[in-house]
Design an enzyme around this catalytic site. Structure first.
Site, PDB file in Angstrom:
ATOM      1  N   GLU A 138      36.546  49.723  48.447  1.00 38.35           N
ATOM      2  CA  GLU A 138      36.032  51.031  48.021  1.00 38.35           C
ATOM      3  C   GLU A 138      36.475  52.140  48.974  1.00 38.35           C
ATOM      4  O   GLU A 138      36.819  53.234  48.545  1.00 38.35           O
ATOM      5  CB  GLU A 138      34.502  51.009  47.892  1.00 38.35           C
ATOM      6  CG  GLU A 138      33.954  50.001  46.881  1.00 38.35           C
ATOM      7  CD  GLU A 138      34.610  50.043  45.511  1.00 38.35           C
ATOM      8  OE1 GLU A 138      35.105  51.124  45.110  1.00 38.35           O
ATOM      9  OE2 GLU A 138      34.671  48.996  44.854  1.00 38.35           O
ATOM     10  N   GLU A 142      44.000  50.724  41.907  1.00 44.38           N
ATOM     11  CA  GLU A 142      43.350  49.429  42.108  1.00 44.38           C
ATOM     12  C   GLU A 142      44.230  48.443  42.877  1.00 44.38           C
ATOM     13  O   GLU A 142      43.740  47.689  43.706  1.00 44.38           O
ATOM     14  CB  GLU A 142      42.914  48.836  40.767  1.00 44.38           C
ATOM     15  CG  GLU A 142      41.923  49.719  40.001  1.00 44.38           C
ATOM     16  CD  GLU A 142      40.649  50.015  40.791  1.00 44.38           C
ATOM     17  OE1 GLU A 142      40.387  49.342  41.807  1.00 44.38           O
ATOM     18  OE2 GLU A 142      39.929  50.955  40.384  1.00 44.38           O
TER      19      GLU A 142
HETATM   20 ZN   LIG Z   1      38.653  49.687  42.796  1.00 43.24          ZN
END
Ligand SMILES: [Zn+2]
Ligand SMILES: *[C@@H]1O[C@H](CO)[C@@H](O)[C@H](O)[C@H]1NC(C)=O
Ligand SMILES: *[C@@H]1O[C@H](CO)[C@@H](O)[C@H](O)[C@H]1NC(C)=O
Ligand SMILES: *[C@@H]1O[C@H](CO)[C@@H](O)[C@H](O)[C@H]1NC(C)=O
Ligand SMILES: *[C@@H]1O[C@H](CO)[C@@H](O)[C@H](O)[C@H]1NC(C)=O
Ligand SMILES: *[C@@H]1O[C@H](CO)[C@@H](O)[C@H](O)[C@H]1NC(C)=O
Length: 950
Positions: free
Chosen positions: A387, A409
């Site tokens: 995060e 991501e």
């Molecule tokens: Zn993520």
């Protein structure tokens, strides 16, 4: 963020047509409107006069207007506690919220239409106002139309045109309901076990917290906005909430005033310029644990009870360390000067990187010394590292559109390996994390229903299609390709390129090619294999290669690796290959043709060749039989000559090649034989994961007993290696051996090793009889599960009671998992029924319960019936995962048909691709089992007979 699956093919084609024809000209445009109008359900707002709705031609916002600032006022009615005394029949809780927003925007082109996103909000026509800020004159609104189709547009038709290159502001007021799903603005409930004396008047200890989850397309459910990632703007929030609650937002608090006995107003300063999906706030009674002092203030908010118990200390501590690590690595400091992290009892993903206000599932961030497993630290560190990395990859530099979500991501996943390794160097965790992502991605991407990493923007349009982009391909394949790239350009050039990329695009948005350019220009030594030339072959098409090496004549060729061997593919890749030949040093070469070609380097003589050393490449390797035999011999006689990560990969490659019918299954199974002397986690883990496929395919057949016998014998050595520690409820010193110990217990017990079963019964029985749990925290999860499997109702009821009464989230997780390990069908059924009741099993956890039950041979059929009976409820969680979970064992024609019926009869939403994948996988399984059943049976018969001889 959660995962997904695909756009309906018909729709995808329609969009391609739309875009092409949009360039095509007016005639085409007319037809196109007609196509679009079908299925569009436009409702004019109630108080609209003379509606003249123009249908949105596409699902994307026109680029005529650019937002600059949102001034948002929100009024949340909800209470953090139910005060029953007020009115018993109708408690005081309310999910209503009201608000208004002033959107300041700039006009690029003149237009009399304003397109905004807006969903599930009741926007009132009066008072809405549009102001030309330069001349301070109002512009009349003719109509407002809200589209109920997937565009989720609110279109405002103006009486006159806005002029180009001017600043305007639009005021809208609206009301909405908090979501009952775990998205947009939702309520999370929890109980407070020790209410303080001040609150005696409250008869209940139930508490409520409100939080947002807007990624990817939910900001529009909170206020009308330009809800696309490249429409970055500044947000200024004022929140009205109940006295007794505290509000956290993206930015620092500007002030908080008590307005009345009931109401409090909290104002936040302006945020940095950011995408709408990163907006967020929470309202709760949570308490903060401070991180060690530093430039940025870091606070981790939890339930008051968890704070008192110190469960956030570990997270608070490592967050600072990880933040400093990233600031140093990327050479851009974090802004603004605060990070709030909130541990929520409910959240649909493990974490969400809202700018300045990161939300987490409790179990991914809380850690309790002496209760949480030592390995649980790994999860906490990995999630926080992921995060926080989003601050640079996602928040600061954002993908222009969701088709490139891997830039967020994949990078966050890749960066987390280094951060976790930095914060917990003793764990030596990097290889384990890498293997996990590598194996997941290789598995996922071996089906024809997979997708390219970077799809075309036009193929991703609707909210469902956007959600589908959050899959293993974006996360794990993305991370693996970055790792491969970093290796062939060199870490230094890679890191340098990343730094200039971040600096060049901070505050802005990018596409995949921008990254290639920056890394290319950071290379000191130019190479004909340019970054973009190589990487395009990996990102623009789906799948990955298997390279075939014949070590007799040095011939080598590549083809796409697919489980379904009947499909022919002409894809080929630029493949960087590190290889070693017996005792010689590691060498490197490129395979830049489909082949076959001869490479002298691959003629091995009497030695073996091992390609893809350290698994830096995203591909599999197949050899001629002689080389496989030589590698087997090496594993038997001096396994250390082969790097540990490759010992794991040889097993994975061999068994997966066998699944694709590219290698004889008996040769592949022979690669599990050396494990009886292996103590390292990676090879064992790889074998256990791959043997799982054999169990899934054969655990309802006569192979089952023989497989158990074989594994029991194979694992005995490993189990005994740890027996002293295990019996004493102790654990080995190193992290990697701790992993091995847990695996040993799991494999030994589930295959019926008597010492293991005795150990489990004695330890769990001791807890049941004496009431104190003396089981070492590391061993709890696996011992609980094995105790359920070996036990009956008494054990189950005991575990259920402990699950209900525990307030520690990691302990609850492991008990919940254990409940699914029972062999009693009726208890599994009960567990599934309980999962429909949010008071018993949280909605957050439903997907995980169904997954666990489906994993159990006794629960497979139950779970499949269950999700079909309760699809609407259960699919709120992680529906893609549910589909994967319940269909894992499917291998018959009947099951293919059932899936096809399911696809026709149910509203699949973002699981379309997952269901098609499941159909493909089932067909593949069916063919494979038919073809290999006898040989597998035969191999196990021979090997187990051989075991008896000894
Ligand atoms: Zn993520
Ligand atoms: C409780 O509230 C409902 C709705 O506000 C009202 O109709 C009802 O009369 C109230 N009951 C009492 C006992 O005050
Ligand atoms: C906007 O909403 C807030 C909160 O409900 C309210 O206090 C304020 O008066 C509203 N502003 C306008 C101009 O209506
Ligand atoms: C906090 O982190 C430091 C450095 O990583 C470590 O030495 C210390 O033991 C940690 N404290 C806690 C409570 O985890
Ligand atoms: C490898 O090359 C040798 C020598 O040319 C040949 O006899 C053999 O069939 C080849 N093996 C494979 C698997 O292609
Ligand atoms: C597998 O290993 C067994 C035992 O060492 C051996 O007898 C058999 O020939 C091997 N099978 C293959 C196909 O290599």
């Amino acid at each position: 963020m959660a995962k997904r699956s695909s756009l309906s093919k018909g729709l995808a084609v329609a969009f391609v047509v739309l875009t092409v024809s949009a360039i095509g000209g007016m005639v085409a445009m007319v037809t196109l409107f007609k196509i679009q109008m079908n299925g569009i359900n436009a409702t004019a707002l109630p108080d609209t006069t003379t509606p003249s709705p123009t249908p949105p031609p596409i699902m994307r916002l026109p680029k005529t207007l650019v937002p600059e600032l949102y001034e948002i006022s929100l009024h949340t009615d909800f209470y953090s506690r139910i005060i029953e005394e007020v009115n018993v029949t109708s408690p005081n809780q309310s999910t209503l919220f009201t608000g208004n927003v002033t959107i300041h925007f700039h006009t690029v082109q003149s237009t009399d239409l304003i397109y905004l996103h807006c969903k599930d909000l009741d926007v009132s026509h009066h008072p809405s106002r549009l102001l030309n800020k330069e001349y301070n004159i109002g512009i009349k609104i003719k109509s407002m139309t809200q589209y109920q189709n997937q565009s989720e547009f609110l279109v405002i038709q103006l009486e006159e045109k806005l002029q180009a290159k001017m600043n305007y502001s639009l005021f809208l007021s609206f009301k909405g309901q908090m979501s009952t799903y775990l998205e947009s603005l939702f309520v999370s409930t929890y109980t407070e076990a020790y209410p303080s004396r001040d609150f005696e008047e409250y008869s209940d200890t139930l508490r409520y917290a409100a939080a947002t989850h807007l990624k990817p397309t939910q900001a529009r459910t909170l206020f009308p906005c330009f809800d696309e990632p490249q429409m970055k703007a500044v947000f200024k929030l004022t929140l009205f909430h109940r006295v007794g609650t505290f509000a956290q937002g993206n930015a620092e608090m500007e002030g908080s005033d008590i307005m009345s006995e009931e109401w409090k107003q909290t104002r936040f300063v302006s945020t940095e310029k950011m995408s709408t999906y990163l907006f967020g706030f929470t309202v709760s009674e949570f308490k903060a644990t401070d991180s060690p002092k530093g430039r940025v203030s870091i606070k981790t908010y939890t339930r008051p009870e968890a704070k008192e118990a110190g469960h956030a200390i570990y997270a608070a501590n490592i967050t600072r360390t990880i933040l400093l690590f990233y600031e140093d690595r990327f050479e851009i400091n974090y802004q603004p000067l605060k990070i709030d992290q909130i541990a929520l009892p409910d959240l649909v993903t493990t974490g969400m990187e809202n700018w300045g206000l990161i939300t987490y599932q409790e179990a991914s961030v809380l850690y309790q010394e002496g209760v949480s497993s030592l390995l649980h630290k790994e999860k906490v560190a990995t999630v926080i590292a992921h995060e926080l990395a989003h601050h640079w990859f996602g928040n600061l530099v954002t993908m222009s559109w969701w088709n490139d979500v891997w830039l967020n991501e994949g990078f966050a996943t890749y960066s987390s390996y280094f951060a976790v390794d930095h914060v917990e160097p003793d764990f030596k965790i990097k290889d384990i994390l890498i293997m996990r992502d590598l194996h997941e991605a290789l598995k996922e991407d071996a089906l024809i229903t997979s997708r390219p990493l970077a799809v075309l923007p036009d193929d991703v349009q609707t909210p469902s299609e956007i959600k589908e982009m959050f899959d293993t391909v974006s996360y794990s394949k993305g991370a693996m390709l970055l790792r491969m790239l970093a290796d062939f350009v060199g870490e230094t050039a890679f890191n340098q390129g990343v730094k200039t990329y971040l600096k060049a695009f901070r505050g802005a948005t990018t596409e995949t090619t921008d990254l290639w350019q920056h890394i290319e220009s950071a290379r000191l030594v130019k190479n004909t294999f340019t970054v973009s030339k190589v990487m395009k072959t990996w990102t623009e098409k789906q799948g990955y290669p298997v390279i075939n090496i014949n070590t007799t004549n040095g011939e080598i060729f590549q083809k796409q690796f697919l489980f379904n061997g009947s499909i022919t593919s002409s894809h080929w890749w630029y493949i960087p290959i590190w290889f070693m030949k017996g005792s010689l040093e590691t060498a490197f070469l490129w395979l830049a043709v489909p082949g076959p070609v001869k490479k002298e380097e691959f003629i091995s003589g009497k030695d073996w060749i091992l390609a893809n050393v350290d698994c830096l490449g995203f591909y599999r390797v197949n050899y001629n039989l002689e080389n496989w035999q030589r590698l087997l011999w090496q594993l038997e006689y001096k396994p250390d000559r082969i790097p540990v990560i490759n010992r794991g990969q040889l097993i994975d490659d061999a068994l997966n090649l066998a699944r694709a019918n590219l290698l004889d299954v008996t040769v592949a199974l022979n690669f599990t034989f050396f494990l009886r002397n292996e103590r390292e986690f990676i090879p064992w883990d790889s074998a256990v994961k791959n043997m799982e496929y054999f169990f899934l395919m054969f655990d309802r057949s006569q192979v089952y007993g023989l497989m158990q016998e074989y594994l029991r014998s194979q694992v005995t050595g490993l189990y005994e290696f740890f027996a002293n520690e295990t019996n004493a409820s102790d654990v080995p010193k190193t992290h990697s051996l701790q992993h091995s110990q847990i695996l040993a217990i799991k494999v030994a017990c589930s295959n019926g090793l008597p010492e293991c079963l005795e150990m489990v019964e004695s330890k769990f029985g001791d807890w049941m009889n004496n009431g104190t749990n003396k089981i070492h925290v590391n061993l709890r999860s696996t011992i609980y599960c094995q105790a359920m499997a070996a036990g009956g109702q008494a054990e189950w009821d005991f575990a259920w009671e402990k699950f209900q009464s525990s307030t520690d989230s990691s302990e609850r997780d492991q008990l919940r998992h254990a409940l699914s390990c029972t062999r009693q069908t009726w208890l599994l059924n009960r567990l599934l029924e309980y999962s429909l009741n949010p008071d018993k099993i949280r909605l957050t956890d439903v997907a995980s319960v169904v997954n666990d039950v489906a994993e159990n041979p006794a629960g497979q059929a139950l779970a499949w019936n269950f999700i079909r009976a309760h699809w609407d409820y259960v699919s709120q969680g992680d529906p893609v995962w549910l589909i994967e979970a319940v269909t894992r064992r499917f291998s018959t024609k009947f099951e293919v048909e059932e899936l096809q019926r399911f696809a026709e009869q149910y509203d699949l939403g973002p699981t379309v691709r997952a269901v098609h994948k499941a159909i493909e996988q089932t067909q593949v399984n069916m063919n494979w089992v038919n073809k290999n059943k006898d040989r597998v049976l035969q191999w196990f018969k021979v090997i187990t007979a051989h075991l008896d001889d000894k």
